[in-house]
Design an enzyme around this catalytic site. Structure first.
Site, PDB file in Angstrom:
ATOM      1  CG  ASP A 173     -11.434   5.251  -7.633  1.00 49.99           C
ATOM      2  OD1 ASP A 173     -10.612   4.859  -6.790  1.00 49.99           O
ATOM      3  OD2 ASP A 173     -12.439   5.947  -7.348  1.00 49.99           O
ATOM      4  CD  GLU A 230       0.582   0.018  -2.818  1.00 45.87           C
ATOM      5  OE1 GLU A 230       0.839  -0.696  -3.806  1.00 45.87           O
ATOM      6  OE2 GLU A 230       1.025  -0.208  -1.665  1.00 45.87           O
ATOM      7  CG  ASP A 243       3.079  -2.359   2.285  1.00 41.09           C
ATOM      8  OD1 ASP A 243       3.121  -1.154   1.996  1.00 41.09           O
ATOM      9  OD2 ASP A 243       4.108  -3.061   2.407  1.00 41.09           O
ATOM     10  CG  HIS A 263      -3.730  -1.453  -3.057  1.00 40.70           C
ATOM     11  ND1 HIS A 263      -4.371  -2.652  -3.296  1.00 40.70           N
ATOM     12  CD2 HIS A 263      -2.593  -1.770  -2.384  1.00 40.70           C
ATOM     13  CE1 HIS A 263      -3.651  -3.641  -2.795  1.00 40.70           C
ATOM     14  NE2 HIS A 263      -2.559  -3.132  -2.231  1.00 40.70           N
TER      15      HIS A 263
END
Ligand SMILES: [Ca+2]
Ligand SMILES: [Ca+2]
Ligand SMILES: [Ca+2]
Length: 567
Positions: A533, A542, A183, A489
């Site tokens: 994956d 992530e 993020d 991610h």
């Protein structure tokens, strides 16, 4: 023999020895470190077919080494029996194949002088790719170059974070720092341990890191690049301190942004609630940095003093606000990094402050807290490591801290020596791969203090697990090895239109802690195999700054050892 004839013979050899290669071009009955073996170090492959012996053969098929496989060993986490092929005594550099006579299985291996430097450098370069408010240039970033995003020059004070001088909606500037993970937010608690880990890596191996050119924008200055990269985050951390000394827990949008590039993400950003955990992690990191950067007074004038002042102010705030636990406000939905037990944070910060400002060492906490593998919410061991490295405590205290470390690490080594897959994991938490590399750090530090090879070899096997000697057969680092994650991610990797993910990131790895992230994915119920994956799998795929920095420490320690021909 000409090169072309050699290549042709090798091709024939592959063809006849083969017929077993899977679609990915590799055979997972034999697991090897995909970054290669180091010439002088221990060399182990894991064999997943029952057999007695193995051979190492050259490209022309000539047998170079014959060995017996170990007895069968069981690993409950992948529910399988395996055998080890140990060819540590074979130390010729080059490309070879490991073969299992009586079976059709074989696999190419490479042996070279330093298979770790590329991992160590990539691990830190990944942080450069994750720089916030920063352009990744084509010259340094290659095809992953991108525009800057999130300038963070207009950040709002959230209602949970108001103070007398900064009311709700007050605007402050807090640019830079690394995006925390997949993020785009920035969290002080996780920044503390991540930045500290790089500083500690430098302190243990200063000669090694001084010569490392990481090809970042600061590679031409006089400061070691590992410290330049750490500073990029440390300077951001300094902006997260309120005028009263308290430290905001995080800088964040209200909810996670979509999978768009940084330059296309424009949601308003807030600093949220000051917490004691954030204050203590901040004080610890700044105190440590102040001492370290006093060596660089000429290159970085004033920095050490700024860190000292910030550490002292944060420490005072924490003494006045000793138990402010972060509670996620109802309109904020990003990472919480919540931690109800902050005794370990008190120990770490107390230790660092004692060395910075001469305050009493927090002896009284030594017997009251548990020293475990470091993680963002358990930082007690960081205080222990600083103490051992400082050389500034009494013989008794040094002995006491060493004893705590050795007792813990001896147990880790004992687990790894009897496990089917020779690592020390006894459970698979979210980010299990970061436990592996953090355990590797503790073993490397124990080795540094004792020169006992059992610590070194166990740390090496931790690295090998990460680069392919694990039940999934993945090298868990993007851009390295024959089979590595393609769909991490990670918002830039997911939205840049480039097939290959941004390189150098360590995927969190298998666990059975969270199953709800990818409803359609098939996940094994066996913890060591429960990895997919897929981009949706934030629980297994992530990436995070606190996972990459210990990998950089471990790979750097091994690379340093390979250069010095240690072990
Ligand atoms: Ca530099
Ligand atoms: Ca804690
Ligand atoms: Ca991509």
């Amino acid at each position: 023999m000409t090169t072309s004839i050699r290549s042709f013979l090798f091709f024939l050899f592959i063809l006849f020895a083969g017929g077993y290669l899977n679609a990915a071009g590799m055979d997972e009955k034999i697991l090897i470190p995909q970054n290669g073996y180091e010439t002088g170090m221990q060399k182990i492959a894991i064999i997943r077919v029952e057999a007695d012996s193995f051979r190492i053969v050259s490209e022309t098929g000539a047998v170079q080494f014959r060995g017996k496989l170990s007895e069968r060993k069981f690993w409950s986490f992948s529910d399988e029996w395996v055998q080890w092929a140990d060819f540590s005594n074979f130390s010729t550099a080059g490309k070879f194949r490991i073969m299992i006579p009586g079976t059709t299985y074989s696999r190419e291996i490479s042996i070279n002088a330093d298979p770790f430097e590329s991992v160590a450098h990539a691990a830190i370069k990944a942080l450069y790719y994750n720089r916030c408010s920063f352009t990744v240039s084509e010259e340094l970033g290659g095809k992953w170059h991108r525009e800057a995003g999130h300038p963070d020059t207009r950040v709002y004070v959230h209602k949970s974070a108001v103070s007398e001088s900064r009311p709700e909606g007050f605007v402050l500037s807090s640019p830079g720092g690394w995006y925390d993970a997949g993020d785009y937010n920035k969290y002080i608690v996780n920044s503390g341990i991540s930045t500290y880990t790089l500083l500690l890596a430098y302190e243990f191996f200063p000669v090694y890191w001084k010569q490392a050119n990481l090809k970042i924008p600061e590679s031409l200055n006089q400061v070691p690049d590992i410290l330049d990269e750490a500073l990029f985050n440390l300077r951001w951390m300094l902006t997260m301190q309120d005028t009263d000394g308290g430290v905001y827990h995080k800088l964040t949008t209200k909810a996670f942004e979509g999978f768009v590039m940084p330059a296309d993400a424009h949601e308003p950003r807030y600093v949220v609630q000051k917490s004691t955990a954030a204050g203590l992690d901040f004080a610890a990191t700044m105190a440590h940095a102040s001492i370290l950067f006093s060596e660089f007074a000429e290159e970085l004038p004033g920095l050490s003093d700024s860190c000292r002042e910030a550490a002292n102010k944060a420490w005072s705030w924490c003494l006045n606000n000793p138990n402010v636990i972060y509670r996620q406000p109802e309109d904020i939905f990003t990472g919480e990094y919540g931690d109800k037990n902050i005794r370990d944070e008190w120990f770490w910060a107390g230790t660092e402050m004692s060395f910075l400002s001469g305050f009493a060492y927090p002896d009284s906490l030594l017997g009251k807290i548990e020293f475990k593998t470091p993680s963002w919410n358990n930082v007690a061991t960081l205080g222990l490591l600083t103490t051992l490295k400082s050389g500034r405590v009494s013989t008794e205290l040094q002995a006491k801290c060493s004893e705590i470390l050795y007792k813990y690490v001896d147990n880790l080594v004992r687990i790894s020596e009897s496990a089917g897959y020779p690592v020390s994991l006894d459970h698979f938490a979210w980010g299990s791969n970061s436990d592996v590399v953090n355990e590797g750090i503790l073993k490397m530090i124990a080795y540094n203090l004792t020169s006992n090879d059992k610590y070194f070899n166990s740390a090496l096997r931790d690295m090998n697990y990460i680069t392919g000697v694990n039940p999934t057969g993945y090298c868990y680092i993007t851009g390295i090895g024959e089979k590595s994650p393609m769909n991490i991610h990670h918002r830039p990797s997911g939205s840049d239109g480039i097939a290959e993910p941004v390189p150098g990131f360590l995927a969190g790895g298998p666990n059975t802690a969270v199953f709800v992230d990818c409803p359609k994915a098939v996940r094994s119920k066996l913890p060591a195999l429960s990895y997919v994956d897929e981009e949706c799998s934030y629980s297994t795929n992530e990436i995070a700054i606190n996972w990459n920095t210990p990998m950089a420490f471990l790979a750097g320690a091994l690379s340093n050892a390979s250069l010095k021909n240690i072990k």
